[in-house]
Design a protein around this motif. Structure first.
Motif, PDB file in Angstrom:
ATOM      1  N   GLY A 438      74.017  40.245   0.765  1.00 34.65           N
ATOM      2  CA  GLY A 438      74.011  39.760   2.136  1.00 34.65           C
ATOM      3  C   GLY A 438      73.919  38.266   2.310  1.00 34.65           C
ATOM      4  O   GLY A 438      74.018  37.763   3.423  1.00 34.65           O
ATOM      5  N   TRP A 439      73.719  37.511   1.232  1.00 34.91           N
ATOM      6  CA  TRP A 439      73.635  36.054   1.328  1.00 34.91           C
ATOM      7  C   TRP A 439      75.039  35.457   1.196  1.00 34.91           C
ATOM      8  O   TRP A 439      75.898  35.996   0.500  1.00 34.91           O
ATOM      9  CB  TRP A 439      72.744  35.490   0.221  1.00 34.91           C
ATOM     10  CG  TRP A 439      71.296  35.799   0.400  1.00 34.91           C
ATOM     11  CD1 TRP A 439      70.673  36.985   0.154  1.00 34.91           C
ATOM     12  CD2 TRP A 439      70.282  34.907   0.847  1.00 34.91           C
ATOM     13  NE1 TRP A 439      69.340  36.895   0.426  1.00 34.91           N
ATOM     14  CE2 TRP A 439      69.062  35.632   0.852  1.00 34.91           C
ATOM     15  CE3 TRP A 439      70.273  33.566   1.246  1.00 34.91           C
ATOM     16  CZ2 TRP A 439      67.859  35.059   1.243  1.00 34.91           C
ATOM     17  CZ3 TRP A 439      69.078  32.986   1.624  1.00 34.91           C
ATOM     18  CH2 TRP A 439      67.886  33.728   1.628  1.00 34.91           C
ATOM     19  N   GLN A 440      75.252  34.313   1.828  1.00 37.43           N
ATOM     20  CA  GLN A 440      76.517  33.603   1.723  1.00 37.43           C
ATOM     21  C   GLN A 440      76.260  32.150   1.305  1.00 37.43           C
ATOM     22  O   GLN A 440      75.329  31.510   1.798  1.00 37.43           O
ATOM     23  CB  GLN A 440      77.275  33.618   3.064  1.00 37.43           C
ATOM     24  CG  GLN A 440      77.713  35.011   3.504  1.00 37.43           C
ATOM     25  CD  GLN A 440      78.442  34.984   4.830  1.00 37.43           C
ATOM     26  OE1 GLN A 440      78.679  33.922   5.403  1.00 37.43           O
ATOM     27  NE2 GLN A 440      78.808  36.154   5.331  1.00 37.43           N
ATOM     28  N   LEU A 449      75.843  21.858   0.246  1.00 39.77           N
ATOM     29  CA  LEU A 449      75.678  23.295   0.062  1.00 39.77           C
ATOM     30  C   LEU A 449      75.253  23.944   1.376  1.00 39.77           C
ATOM     31  O   LEU A 449      74.295  23.494   2.022  1.00 39.77           O
ATOM     32  CB  LEU A 449      74.636  23.589  -1.019  1.00 39.77           C
ATOM     33  CG  LEU A 449      74.381  25.067  -1.344  1.00 39.77           C
ATOM     34  CD1 LEU A 449      75.619  25.710  -1.950  1.00 39.77           C
ATOM     35  CD2 LEU A 449      73.180  25.210  -2.288  1.00 39.77           C
ATOM     36  N   HIS A 450      75.966  24.997   1.783  1.00 45.53           N
ATOM     37  CA  HIS A 450      75.648  25.776   2.973  1.00 45.53           C
ATOM     38  C   HIS A 450      75.130  27.139   2.517  1.00 45.53           C
ATOM     39  O   HIS A 450      75.824  27.849   1.792  1.00 45.53           O
ATOM     40  CB  HIS A 450      76.879  25.962   3.857  1.00 45.53           C
ATOM     41  CG  HIS A 450      77.577  24.681   4.208  1.00 45.53           C
ATOM     42  ND1 HIS A 450      77.546  24.130   5.472  1.00 45.53           N
ATOM     43  CD2 HIS A 450      78.329  23.837   3.460  1.00 45.53           C
ATOM     44  CE1 HIS A 450      78.251  23.018   5.489  1.00 45.53           C
ATOM     45  NE2 HIS A 450      78.736  22.813   4.274  1.00 45.53           N
ATOM     46  N   VAL A 451      73.924  27.504   2.945  1.00 45.57           N
ATOM     47  CA  VAL A 451      73.317  28.779   2.562  1.00 45.57           C
ATOM     48  C   VAL A 451      73.030  29.564   3.828  1.00 45.57           C
ATOM     49  O   VAL A 451      72.351  29.067   4.735  1.00 45.57           O
ATOM     50  CB  VAL A 451      72.012  28.570   1.767  1.00 45.57           C
ATOM     51  CG1 VAL A 451      71.387  29.915   1.406  1.00 45.57           C
ATOM     52  CG2 VAL A 451      72.278  27.756   0.506  1.00 45.57           C
ATOM     53  N   THR A 452      73.533  30.795   3.903  1.00 46.34           N
ATOM     54  CA  THR A 452      73.324  31.661   5.058  1.00 46.34           C
ATOM     55  C   THR A 452      72.572  32.907   4.625  1.00 46.34           C
ATOM     56  O   THR A 452      72.968  33.589   3.679  1.00 46.34           O
ATOM     57  CB  THR A 452      74.663  32.067   5.707  1.00 46.34           C
ATOM     58  OG1 THR A 452      75.378  30.880   6.087  1.00 46.34           O
ATOM     59  CG2 THR A 452      74.433  32.921   6.948  1.00 46.34           C
ATOM     60  N   VAL A 457      70.851  33.060   9.473  1.00 47.44           N
ATOM     61  CA  VAL A 457      70.388  31.680   9.590  1.00 47.44           C
ATOM     62  C   VAL A 457      71.044  30.838   8.495  1.00 47.44           C
ATOM     63  O   VAL A 457      70.996  31.212   7.316  1.00 47.44           O
ATOM     64  CB  VAL A 457      68.853  31.590   9.480  1.00 47.44           C
ATOM     65  CG1 VAL A 457      68.393  30.144   9.489  1.00 47.44           C
ATOM     66  CG2 VAL A 457      68.206  32.367  10.615  1.00 47.44           C
ATOM     67  N   THR A 458      71.655  29.718   8.865  1.00 49.36           N
ATOM     68  CA  THR A 458      72.334  28.845   7.906  1.00 49.36           C
ATOM     69  C   THR A 458      71.553  27.543   7.750  1.00 49.36           C
ATOM     70  O   THR A 458      71.194  26.904   8.743  1.00 49.36           O
ATOM     71  CB  THR A 458      73.768  28.531   8.355  1.00 49.36           C
ATOM     72  OG1 THR A 458      74.511  29.759   8.417  1.00 49.36           O
ATOM     73  CG2 THR A 458      74.456  27.593   7.368  1.00 49.36           C
ATOM     74  N   ARG A 459      71.290  27.164   6.515  1.00 49.32           N
ATOM     75  CA  ARG A 459      70.656  25.885   6.197  1.00 49.32           C
ATOM     76  C   ARG A 459      71.604  25.086   5.319  1.00 49.32           C
ATOM     77  O   ARG A 459      72.328  25.646   4.493  1.00 49.32           O
ATOM     78  CB  ARG A 459      69.320  26.086   5.466  1.00 49.32           C
ATOM     79  CG  ARG A 459      68.287  26.871   6.259  1.00 49.32           C
ATOM     80  CD  ARG A 459      67.807  26.129   7.472  1.00 49.32           C
ATOM     81  NE  ARG A 459      66.841  26.917   8.243  1.00 49.32           N
ATOM     82  CZ  ARG A 459      66.428  26.604   9.448  1.00 49.32           C
ATOM     83  NH1 ARG A 459      66.895  25.501  10.036  1.00 49.32           N
ATOM     84  NH2 ARG A 459      65.556  27.361  10.083  1.00 49.32           N
ATOM     85  N   ILE A 460      71.577  23.770   5.483  1.00 49.32           N
ATOM     86  CA  ILE A 460      72.479  22.882   4.753  1.00 49.32           C
ATOM     87  C   ILE A 460      71.648  21.905   3.931  1.00 49.32           C
ATOM     88  O   ILE A 460      70.689  21.313   4.435  1.00 49.32           O
ATOM     89  CB  ILE A 460      73.394  22.105   5.715  1.00 49.32           C
ATOM     90  CG1 ILE A 460      74.283  23.078   6.496  1.00 49.32           C
ATOM     91  CG2 ILE A 460      74.260  21.100   4.966  1.00 49.32           C
ATOM     92  CD1 ILE A 460      75.133  22.402   7.556  1.00 49.32           C
ATOM     93  N   THR A 461      71.999  21.755   2.657  1.00 48.88           N
ATOM     94  CA  THR A 461      71.367  20.731   1.823  1.00 48.88           C
ATOM     95  C   THR A 461      72.446  19.813   1.262  1.00 48.88           C
ATOM     96  O   THR A 461      73.509  20.281   0.859  1.00 48.88           O
ATOM     97  CB  THR A 461      70.572  21.348   0.667  1.00 48.88           C
ATOM     98  OG1 THR A 461      71.468  22.002  -0.253  1.00 48.88           O
ATOM     99  CG2 THR A 461      69.574  22.364   1.167  1.00 48.88           C
ATOM    100  N   ARG A 462      72.160  18.532   1.275  1.00 52.06           N
ATOM    101  CA  ARG A 462      73.080  17.541   0.720  1.00 52.06           C
ATOM    102  C   ARG A 462      72.455  16.915  -0.522  1.00 52.06           C
ATOM    103  O   ARG A 462      71.226  16.811  -0.624  1.00 52.06           O
ATOM    104  CB  ARG A 462      73.388  16.450   1.751  1.00 52.06           C
ATOM    105  CG  ARG A 462      74.115  16.973   2.982  1.00 52.06           C
ATOM    106  CD  ARG A 462      74.422  15.850   3.966  1.00 52.06           C
ATOM    107  NE  ARG A 462      75.135  16.380   5.116  1.00 52.06           N
ATOM    108  CZ  ARG A 462      74.564  16.894   6.185  1.00 52.06           C
ATOM    109  NH1 ARG A 462      73.237  16.937   6.260  1.00 52.06           N
ATOM    110  NH2 ARG A 462      75.276  17.362   7.191  1.00 52.06           N
ATOM    111  N   PRO A 463      73.269  16.464  -1.451  1.00 53.04           N
ATOM    112  CA  PRO A 463      72.708  15.775  -2.610  1.00 53.04           C
ATOM    113  C   PRO A 463      71.885  14.570  -2.172  1.00 53.04           C
ATOM    114  O   PRO A 463      72.205  13.931  -1.161  1.00 53.04           O
ATOM    115  CB  PRO A 463      73.955  15.345  -3.396  1.00 53.04           C
ATOM    116  CG  PRO A 463      75.015  16.314  -2.987  1.00 53.04           C
ATOM    117  CD  PRO A 463      74.732  16.616  -1.541  1.00 53.04           C
TER     118      PRO A 463
END
Length: 497
Positions: A438-440, A449-452, A457-463
């Motif tokens: 179920g994760w994307q 990186l986009h994690v759903t 709920v989507t969270r975004i992390t950048r280097p």
């Protein structure tokens, strides 16, 4: 006062919105002291009610993530390793989802879950009072003290203290709860002490002052007191010898020297693994802003300029260590990594097509190429580790030395072994990405990186060091992580991945 009539909404009702004063119910200068105090008490009651509602929602979501749905893949947890809700064990992946939903670290999310479970299963009267009669902080203290206590004992402690809990200070309530617990269940208290010894560790926390951190060790009380007394004695010796630093600074200095210089302890010499990241502008004293090599691609002229600046700074490879240069673009995105020897060689060779042209735009350096193999090449590893520096899962700070290089799109599903499909994940979040349904996950070409979560709920992390780009459509398709429900885990990507 103005009144605005709203059209019927989702629930089929008309809503009248009244605006009185300024935004957020502005502070009224005419409010009396009693009114302000009453409002403060109201805010505290509302905070307790919000905490209770949050706990209820956490338990409901946890109940929808049973461990029974998890695949029995390599590294799967044994039954009984996670908590239960309504008799069903919670999925090992739930904490990662909760941390993403709340936008908090995994440790804080674990505290919220444990608190909800303790209130619900062991302190039901406290949980009821947390809806407004007992403040959140005192309800939290009772949960902390009684978390590992059998429900029957916790109920007795609760019954003994709940009537006077509001009249006790937070510290006094914690002390009284601990005393009652020891009186009713001394044997269990000893078991908890032994369990705490197994979970003891040494951790580093960032200090409010830039460039400083706190080193904390969880020790038995007698050992901690003995260590502090020894540090104090040695610090006072330095003070007596004329050292003018404050005694606290001397104690910290002595601790550092004792750990980093074992002296005549007989232990073999060790070297610490310390990674230092700095930009050339800051090293040269020109600014405190991150340096950048503007333009894409990186040309021979850029390399010659970089070599000149490095030579002026006198940077050399430390004994027993390594020195790598990271070249970044205008937005802080990593363009390439290169060693001093490679830099000098490329600068001498220049562009094969325009050896004498100072304005040549031909690329002579960039990210390492993709490989057809499953395992990343050493150059790919260097590039991704330099780019990511930490586990890339939202709110995880695991350092890169304890992380794996993971294919965002699984290699077995056609994902290339390329820097645009590789990121650093700690072992826990690597397992989550590989096995949890179920994760994307989506990794942009610049490393964003986009994690759903399964709950949407989507969270975004950048280097680190990379600035948010302008609004542009995603340049890569969404990648589904983990097997579909009921499907076996992928066989080609087992731990240690």
């Amino acid at each position: 006062m103005t009144t605005t009539a709203m059209p019927p909404g989702f629930w089929g009702v008309a809503v009248d919105v009244f605006f009185t004063g300024t935004a957020h119910g502005a502070r009224e200068a005419a409010s009396s002291d009693e009114q302000l105090a009453a409002r403060l008490r109201s805010v505290q009651r509302q905070r307790a009610m919000d905490a209770a509602e949050e706990a209820e929602l956490i338990l409901q979501l946890a109940g929808r993530r049973p461990a029974a749905l998890e695949p029995d893949g390599p590294g799967a947890r044994r039954p009984g390793w996670t908590a239960e809700v309504d008799g069903a064990e919670i999925s090992e992946f739930f904490l990662a989802e909760l941390s993403a939903v709340l936008n908090l670290g995994r440790g804080t999310a674990a505290v919220r879950l444990r608190r909800a479970l303790t209130w619900s299963e062991k302190l039901p009267r406290t949980f009821a009072l947390a809806t407004g009669q007992l403040d959140e902080r005192r309800a939290q203290v009772l949960a902390d003290v009684l978390e590992h206590t059998p429900a029957a004992i916790a109920g007795q402690v609760e019954a003994a203290l709940l009537g006077e809990a509001r009249e006790l200070s937070v510290a006094r309530l914690e002390k009284r709860a601990t005393e009652e617990l020891l009186r009713l269940d001394a044997a269990a208290a000893e078991e908890r002490r032994e369990a705490a010894a197994k979970n003891a560790d040494v951790r580093v926390y960032p200090s409010p002052t830039d460039g400083r951190s706190t080193l904390a060790a969880d020790l038995p009380t007698d050992e901690a007191v003995e260590c502090h007394d020894l540090l104090d004695q040695l610090a006072r010796m330095l003070k007596a010898d004329g050292d003018q630093r404050p005694i606290g600074a001397l104690r910290a200095h002595v601790l550092s020297m004792l750990i980093r210089r074992p002296a005549d302890s007989g232990l073999p010499a060790v070297a610490a693994n310390v990674t230092i990241t700095a930009d050339l502008h800051a090293l040269a004293g020109a600014s405190s802003a991150p340096g950048e090599v503007n333009g894409l691609p990186i040309t021979a002229a850029h390399l010659r300029e970089l070599l000149t600046r490095v030579g002026a700074l006198g940077l050399t490879t430390p004994e027993g260590g390594t020195l790598t240069y990271a070249l970044t673009g205008p937005a802080g995105q990593l363009l390439a990594t290169i060693t001093p020897a490679e830099l000098a060689r490329l600068a001498r060779r220049g562009c094969p097509n325009h050896p004498d042209a100072t304005k040549c735009e031909c690329a002579v350096l960039g990210p390492p190429p993709a490989t057809s193999a499953y395992s990343p090449t050493e150059r790919q590893r260097s590039f991704v580790v330099t780019r990511d520096r930490r586990c890339r899962f939202p709110n995880c700070g695991q350092r890169v030395g304890w992380t794996d290089l993971d294919h965002v799109t699984a290699h077995a599903c056609g994902g290339p072994t390329d820097c645009t499909n590789l990121c650093c994940l700690c072992r826990s979040h690597h397992r989550l990405k590989t096995f949890a349904p179920g994760w994307q996950y989506r990794l942009d070409r610049n490393g964003t990186l986009h994690v759903t979560t399964p709950s949407g709920v989507t969270r975004i992390t950048r280097p680190p060091g990379q600035r948010p780009p302008d609004s542009r459509p995603p340049d890569t398709p969404t990648r589904q992580s983990g097997p579909p429900p009921g499907a076996p885990p992928p066989a080609d990507d087992p731990p240690p991945f």
